[in-house]
Design a protein around this motif. Sequence first.
Motif, PDB file in Angstrom:
ATOM      1  N   ILE A 108      -9.255   8.031  15.183  1.00  0.00           N
ATOM      2  CA  ILE A 108      -8.447   7.211  16.083  1.00  0.00           C
ATOM      3  C   ILE A 108      -9.299   6.473  17.104  1.00  0.00           C
ATOM      4  CG2 ILE A 108      -6.744   7.363  17.960  1.00  0.00           C
ATOM      5  CD1 ILE A 108      -5.332   9.494  16.337  1.00  0.00           C
ATOM      6  N   LEU A 145      -2.068   5.360  11.640  1.00  0.00           N
ATOM      7  CA  LEU A 145      -3.211   5.394  12.556  1.00  0.00           C
ATOM      8  C   LEU A 145      -3.015   4.434  13.725  1.00  0.00           C
ATOM      9  CD1 LEU A 145      -6.293   5.622  10.135  1.00  0.00           C
ATOM     10  CD2 LEU A 145      -5.259   7.438  11.503  1.00  0.00           C
ATOM     11  N   ARG A 146      -2.443   3.277  13.472  1.00  0.00           N
ATOM     12  CA  ARG A 146      -2.179   2.342  14.572  1.00  0.00           C
ATOM     13  C   ARG A 146      -1.185   2.938  15.559  1.00  0.00           C
ATOM     14  NH1 ARG A 146      -2.911  -1.575  10.441  1.00  0.00           N
ATOM     15  NH2 ARG A 146      -0.705  -1.479   9.832  1.00  0.00           N
ATOM     16  N   LEU A 195      -0.663   6.180  16.091  1.00  0.00           N
ATOM     17  CA  LEU A 195      -1.328   7.269  16.808  1.00  0.00           C
ATOM     18  C   LEU A 195      -2.355   6.722  17.799  1.00  0.00           C
ATOM     19  CD1 LEU A 195      -1.869   9.688  13.780  1.00  0.00           C
ATOM     20  CD2 LEU A 195      -0.241   9.998  15.649  1.00  0.00           C
ATOM     21  N   ARG A 196      -3.019   5.640  17.409  1.00  0.00           N
ATOM     22  CA  ARG A 196      -4.025   5.047  18.287  1.00  0.00           C
ATOM     23  C   ARG A 196      -3.402   4.503  19.569  1.00  0.00           C
ATOM     24  NH1 ARG A 196      -6.243   1.961  14.531  1.00  0.00           N
ATOM     25  NH2 ARG A 196      -7.636   3.605  13.783  1.00  0.00           N
ATOM     26  N   ALA A 223      -3.546   7.028  22.387  1.00  0.00           N
ATOM     27  CA  ALA A 223      -4.847   7.589  22.752  1.00  0.00           C
ATOM     28  C   ALA A 223      -5.126   7.499  24.246  1.00  0.00           C
ATOM     29  CB  ALA A 223      -5.965   6.890  21.975  1.00  0.00           C
ATOM     30  N   LEU A 273      -0.924  14.631  16.969  1.00  0.00           N
ATOM     31  CA  LEU A 273      -1.745  14.716  15.756  1.00  0.00           C
ATOM     32  C   LEU A 273      -1.397  15.956  14.956  1.00  0.00           C
ATOM     33  CD1 LEU A 273      -5.270  13.676  17.131  1.00  0.00           C
ATOM     34  CD2 LEU A 273      -3.507  12.243  16.095  1.00  0.00           C
TER      35      LEU A 273
END
Length: 354
Positions: free
Chosen positions: A135, A233-234, A236-237, A240, A251
Amino acid sequence: MYFRCRRLIEMKKSILDLANVLSQPIRENGRIHVEALRAREGASQGEVACGVYEDMSAEAIAVAEYFSPLWFAPDRLSVPDSEKSSFAVLVRKRSQIPEIEAALRAAGMPVEVLGVGGLMHVAEVADLITLAKVIVDPDAGASLMRHLTGPRINLGAADIAALGRYSRSLSEKAYSDSNNRASKIALGNPAQEEADDQIQGSLIDALDEIAGANQNDFSSIGYARLVRFAADLRRLRSRAAGSLLDLLSELESYLFLDSEVALRDWPQSGRRHLDRFLDEAAKFSRSGGSIQDFLVWLSIAESEEGGLKSGTPRCAKRRRHNSYDPYGKRCGVGCSRHPRTCDEEFPKLWSRTR
């Protein structure tokens, strides 16, 4: 010289008798005095069994067949969980563990592996750490590969090769579109070109731009999984920048780790490594550190401390003697087995010193 060993509380009489037979030549030598081993008062006779097998797979099956009737014995099953005995399999090489573990699980027995490494090397914790690296670090290609080839994405070799070719094509395009090295040196930043090309050519950035790839280079299922994973992933990113614990919990939920460890072990203590890791993250987050800082700290802990201390073994919690421990440590052992004491894997009589 004089060697004396304390009385071995856990060992049965037959095991110590065999050990005394093996050490008899040392006592007869006279140069070194070694006392014979003695069992504690009231120790049972025990059993010493030997076997010869063609390979490690056959021996692993034999280990499971040996323990199965003991594990499922009516006398053992009739007592409360807190009073049930456990069994241990001690090995000389870590490479022996997977086959023995698989054979025991196939026989319907829960397994707990101890002594292999620190907390960061436990499978569920390693999955959490590597996904966090994916990430926040565009160069964490090795961490990305763990998830691409893992059970969730399960990408085949051909699709991985296609992703690599797409990554290289993006890197070549970025290089051709960039200014030449001389202009960058004139601007006072000669290292910028190399850094930019490395990031733009990373597998992680290629995955982020997977929608622009030629679908014919991938299998239909593989391409769909990559597109879905890139979208995940986008999402989850985007989290961050928030709380460290909230991100790690997100996660964990994404990877279904809670369900995985509950199925692999048992719900009461299957989460002990995850909880131990989250405790470390909670302590770190009190200082206000970000996920990037936390990953740097974990890298230092891995190199300096062996990857943090693992969670408390199940057999040490509430005296739950209800698992196999295939490596080096035993808790409430009722029976143990030592595989593969052959010429290639038995300790050498002489070792070279420098």
